[in-house]
Motif scaffolding. Structure first.
Motif, PDB file in Angstrom:
ATOM      1  N   CYS A  91       0.833  -1.204   0.000  1.00 36.67           N
ATOM      2  CA  CYS A  91       0.000   0.000   0.000  1.00 36.67           C
ATOM      3  C   CYS A  91       0.871   1.259   0.000  1.00 36.67           C
ATOM      4  O   CYS A  91       2.087   1.202   0.162  1.00 36.67           O
ATOM      5  CB  CYS A  91      -0.944  -0.007   1.206  1.00 36.67           C
ATOM      6  N   CYS A  94       2.932   1.604   3.277  1.00 38.05           N
ATOM      7  CA  CYS A  94       4.026   0.623   3.343  1.00 38.05           C
ATOM      8  C   CYS A  94       5.148   1.018   2.389  1.00 38.05           C
ATOM      9  O   CYS A  94       6.330   0.908   2.726  1.00 38.05           O
ATOM     10  CB  CYS A  94       3.526  -0.778   2.994  1.00 38.05           C
ATOM     11  N   CYS A 102       0.048   0.613   7.863  1.00 39.74           N
ATOM     12  CA  CYS A 102      -0.418  -0.099   6.668  1.00 39.74           C
ATOM     13  C   CYS A 102      -1.928   0.091   6.482  1.00 39.74           C
ATOM     14  O   CYS A 102      -2.702   0.004   7.432  1.00 39.74           O
ATOM     15  CB  CYS A 102      -0.081  -1.580   6.810  1.00 39.74           C
TER      16      CYS A 102
HETATM   17 ZN   LIG Z   1       0.451  -1.789   3.619  1.00 39.71          ZN
END
Ligand SMILES: [Zn+2]
Ligand SMILES: [Zn+2]
Length: 348
Positions: A91, A94, A102
């Protein structure tokens, strides 16, 4: 030989822990099976202890890889620590390294997926941090699984909060830590490690035992049973601080911290719990102070923390005051809730 079943603590609720038999999971693609050797107790497990849990708790685990799934590159026999948050790695957050934020987190280990108080824990390889990668031939004592738990909540959470503070204050010359529980003690230690032993760090609590340990770690203890926080700071010859860190989660402690925070100061809230009332004009605008939160830490902070743990091993391990076998986990928690200990670690 890995057994097919294991006996794991079961948090039954109402402050009772019994033991149940569970199957030992087999690692699927991208997964590792860890034989857990140590898992530290955490104040965030209060709800699980008193209300019960339908998974095996424990989120400060270290151990050894005993089986690997397909599409992994870790070898059996590798020692390491398990990161709490099973982040996606894909994502937006991240990709920026904010693996503690996250957007598609798969689980919080020990909270909604089996954690580290059982003999084996199944984890995604992405949240397993190998601790035997560093060349430690120059250091004296090897890192035990118990000591390696310090990498998680103690060093990780506090190191991250300090990095957060540094985003808005580049010249921290004094600090306050509210709360001398295991996280507060870790905060004190990480401040000393990152800013030098001469950094004045005031640390407040109402537990004399914990304040004694804080003093042993180089902090200036303030017992709030003896008077207000600002009086305590003045008794130590100080007045205002550049950075304040609340590990207590108590509103009264947070409000008190603001009374000793200097102009341009930064206040980081780490302990979950109560609120904070701000007078925006006086507290933030006129004084250009910042209030921020800090949650756990990012996975990529672990290598730096591992290097610091090797460097400051004897200093940091003082934060662990008690060790128990898993069969004594009930006694360990009851002692922990009395609020006079440092970190308590379950070993197996
Ligand atoms: Zn993530
Ligand atoms: Zn924790």
């Amino acid at each position: 030989m890995i057994p097919t079943t294991m006996r794991a603590p079961h948090f039954a609720g109402q402050g009772r822990i019994d033991f149940i038999d569970k199957p030992v999971p087999q690692p699927g693609p991208g997964e590792l099976l860890i034989q857990v050797h140590a898992n530290a107790l955490c104040g965030s497990e209060r709800g699980q202890f008193f209300n019960g849990a339908n998974v095996t708790p424990g989120h400060e685990a270290t151990g050894v890889v005993v089986a690997v799934g397909s599409n992994t590159h870790t070898t059996v026999g590798t020692s390491g620590a398990v990161f709490l948050m099973d982040f996606c790695g894909e994502c937006r957050n991240c990709k920026q390294g904010a693996t503690n934020q996250c957007l598609h987190k798969r689980a919080d280990m020990g909270f909604n997926k089996d954690g580290g108080y059982g003999p084996f824990e199944l984890v995604h390889e992405t949240i397993f941090f190998a601790t035997d990668t560093l060349d430690t031939s120059h250091t004296s004592a090897p890192l035990t699984p118990t000591d390696a738990t310090l990498l998680l909540d103690v060093m990780g959470t506090n190191g991250h909060a300090i990095r957060r503070a540094q985003l808005v204050h580049r010249d921290i010359q004094s600090a306050l830590v509210s709360g001398a529980g295991p996280i507060g003690l870790g905060m004190l230690a990480m401040l000393k490690i990152t800013h030098g032993q001469d950094l004045p760090v005031y640390i407040s609590d109402i537990s004399t035992g914990r304040l004694a340990l804080a003093e042993q770690l180089g902090g200036m203890p303030i017992n709030l049973k003896d008077g207000a926080l600002d009086e305590g700071v003045r008794k130590h010859g100080g007045e205002k601080v550049d950075a304040a860190f609340d590990t207590s989660g108590k509103q009264v402690a947070r409000q008190a911290a603001l009374t000793v925070l200097d102009k341009c100061g930064v206040f980081v809230c780490i302990g979950h719990g109560e609120g904070l009332t701000l007078n925006v004009s006086a507290d933030l605008i006129a004084t250009e102070r910042a209030v921020m939160g800090s949650e756990y830490f990012c996975f990529d902070e672990l290598p730096a923390n591992l290097a610091q743990l090797h460097q400051h091993h004897d200093y940091l391990r003082q934060i662990i005051t008690h060790r128990f076998g898993v069969e004594e986990i009930q006694v360990a928690f009851e002692l922990f809730w009395r609020g006079e200990t440092g970190k308590i670690v379950i070993e197996q």
